[in-house]
Design a protein around this motif. Structure first.
Motif, PDB file in Angstrom:
ATOM      1  N   MET A  18       0.844  -1.170   0.000  1.00  0.00           N
ATOM      2  CA  MET A  18       0.000   0.000   0.000  1.00  0.00           C
ATOM      3  C   MET A  18       0.895   1.241   0.000  1.00  0.00           C
ATOM      4  O   MET A  18       1.858   1.319   0.753  1.00  0.00           O
ATOM      5  N   LYS A  19       0.558   2.202  -0.854  1.00  0.00           N
ATOM      6  CA  LYS A  19       1.344   3.423  -0.975  1.00  0.00           C
ATOM      7  C   LYS A  19       0.631   4.573  -0.262  1.00  0.00           C
ATOM      8  O   LYS A  19      -0.601   4.641  -0.268  1.00  0.00           O
ATOM      9  N   THR A  20       1.414   5.474   0.281  1.00  0.00           N
ATOM     10  CA  THR A  20       0.813   6.647   0.935  1.00  0.00           C
ATOM     11  C   THR A  20       0.045   7.494  -0.069  1.00  0.00           C
ATOM     12  O   THR A  20      -0.922   8.153   0.298  1.00  0.00           O
ATOM     13  N   THR A  21       0.434   7.452  -1.326  1.00  0.00           N
ATOM     14  CA  THR A  21      -0.267   8.237  -2.346  1.00  0.00           C
ATOM     15  C   THR A  21      -1.668   7.703  -2.644  1.00  0.00           C
ATOM     16  O   THR A  21      -2.469   8.393  -3.266  1.00  0.00           O
ATOM     17  N   ASP A  22      -1.967   6.481  -2.204  1.00  0.00           N
ATOM     18  CA  ASP A  22      -3.300   5.901  -2.383  1.00  0.00           C
ATOM     19  C   ASP A  22      -4.241   6.265  -1.242  1.00  0.00           C
ATOM     20  O   ASP A  22      -5.428   5.929  -1.290  1.00  0.00           O
ATOM     21  N   LEU A  23      -3.709   6.906  -0.210  1.00  0.00           N
ATOM     22  CA  LEU A  23      -4.492   7.165   0.999  1.00  0.00           C
ATOM     23  C   LEU A  23      -4.806   8.642   1.170  1.00  0.00           C
ATOM     24  O   LEU A  23      -4.065   9.508   0.728  1.00  0.00           O
ATOM     25  N   ARG A  24      -5.922   8.889   1.854  1.00  0.00           N
ATOM     26  CA  ARG A  24      -6.308  10.235   2.286  1.00  0.00           C
ATOM     27  C   ARG A  24      -6.440  10.196   3.803  1.00  0.00           C
ATOM     28  O   ARG A  24      -6.723   9.142   4.382  1.00  0.00           O
ATOM     29  N   LEU A  25      -6.263  11.355   4.425  1.00  0.00           N
ATOM     30  CA  LEU A  25      -6.508  11.439   5.869  1.00  0.00           C
ATOM     31  C   LEU A  25      -7.943  11.005   6.134  1.00  0.00           C
ATOM     32  O   LEU A  25      -8.864  11.398   5.419  1.00  0.00           O
ATOM     33  N   GLY A  26      -8.129  10.164   7.143  1.00  0.00           N
ATOM     34  CA  GLY A  26      -9.462   9.669   7.478  1.00  0.00           C
ATOM     35  C   GLY A  26      -9.806   8.322   6.873  1.00  0.00           C
ATOM     36  O   GLY A  26     -10.802   7.716   7.246  1.00  0.00           O
ATOM     37  N   VAL A  54       5.798   0.293  10.494  1.00  0.00           N
ATOM     38  CA  VAL A  54       4.650  -0.467  10.997  1.00  0.00           C
ATOM     39  C   VAL A  54       3.918  -1.050   9.791  1.00  0.00           C
ATOM     40  O   VAL A  54       3.795  -0.399   8.761  1.00  0.00           O
ATOM     41  N   ILE A  55       3.449  -2.265   9.941  1.00  0.00           N
ATOM     42  CA  ILE A  55       2.757  -2.929   8.843  1.00  0.00           C
ATOM     43  C   ILE A  55       1.265  -2.576   8.878  1.00  0.00           C
ATOM     44  O   ILE A  55       0.562  -2.905   9.825  1.00  0.00           O
ATOM     45  N   TYR A  56       0.818  -1.889   7.856  1.00  0.00           N
ATOM     46  CA  TYR A  56      -0.598  -1.598   7.660  1.00  0.00           C
ATOM     47  C   TYR A  56      -1.035  -2.302   6.387  1.00  0.00           C
ATOM     48  O   TYR A  56      -0.247  -2.450   5.456  1.00  0.00           O
ATOM     49  N   LYS A  57      -2.303  -2.706   6.377  1.00  0.00           N
ATOM     50  CA  LYS A  57      -2.838  -3.385   5.201  1.00  0.00           C
ATOM     51  C   LYS A  57      -4.159  -2.740   4.816  1.00  0.00           C
ATOM     52  O   LYS A  57      -4.865  -2.197   5.670  1.00  0.00           O
ATOM     53  N   PRO A  58      -4.529  -2.846   3.547  1.00  0.00           N
ATOM     54  CA  PRO A  58      -5.865  -2.390   3.154  1.00  0.00           C
ATOM     55  C   PRO A  58      -6.918  -3.324   3.738  1.00  0.00           C
ATOM     56  O   PRO A  58      -6.658  -4.506   3.974  1.00  0.00           O
ATOM     57  N   ILE A  59      -8.096  -2.801   3.986  1.00  0.00           N
ATOM     58  CA  ILE A  59      -9.222  -3.610   4.468  1.00  0.00           C
ATOM     59  C   ILE A  59     -10.044  -4.024   3.245  1.00  0.00           C
ATOM     60  O   ILE A  59     -10.522  -3.154   2.505  1.00  0.00           O
ATOM     61  N   PRO A  60     -10.196  -5.316   3.001  1.00  0.00           N
ATOM     62  CA  PRO A  60     -11.011  -5.745   1.860  1.00  0.00           C
ATOM     63  C   PRO A  60     -12.461  -5.266   2.016  1.00  0.00           C
ATOM     64  O   PRO A  60     -13.030  -5.316   3.103  1.00  0.00           O
ATOM     65  N   LEU A  61     -13.044  -4.778   0.926  1.00  0.00           N
ATOM     66  CA  LEU A  61     -14.438  -4.347   0.958  1.00  0.00           C
ATOM     67  C   LEU A  61     -15.334  -5.569   1.122  1.00  0.00           C
ATOM     68  O   LEU A  61     -15.093  -6.609   0.512  1.00  0.00           O
TER      69      LEU A  61
END
Length: 108
Positions: free
Chosen positions: A1-9, A34-41
């Motif tokens: 996951m890239k920071t450019t794919d994320l928005r605050l919130g 720290v390991i963060y992962k996307p949450i599957p819809l």
């Protein structure tokens, strides 16, 4: 996951728990500390985010005129046929289409 794919919130997974993205989290992701992962819809997440289930023969949910359907094993935005795999991608798409941040409702 890239920071450019994320928005605050945005909501992402930290060790199995949904976590709301803030500046500190973006820095940690960028640094790889720290390991963060996307949450599957999932249907569960659509309901958590106050989408309303439509009464049709396939899973379909709407909120503020935006419709998400489950077709051929994929969550797809109805009008533009955009596949939405994760909660943060749904949040970003919802914001782009409505101008409203998609957040979990406050609970007592």
């Amino acid at each position: 996951m890239k920071t450019t794919d994320l928005r605050l919130g945005n909501y992402i997974d930290k060790y199995g728990k949904p976590t709301k993205v803030d500046l500190g989290i973006l820095q940690k992701i960028e640094n790889g500390s720290v390991i963060y992962k996307p949450i599957p819809l999932s249907e569960k997440w659509l309901l958590k985010l106050d989408f309303q289930k439509r009464d049709v023969e396939f899973p379909s949910y709407t909120k503020k005129g935006i419709q998400i359907n489950y077709l051929n094993g994929k969550w797809v935005e109805y009008v533009r046929r955009i596949e939405v795999k994760t909660v943060h991608k749904l949040q970003n798409l919802f914001y782009c289409l409505s101008g409203i941040d998609l957040e979990l409702p406050l609970t007592d």
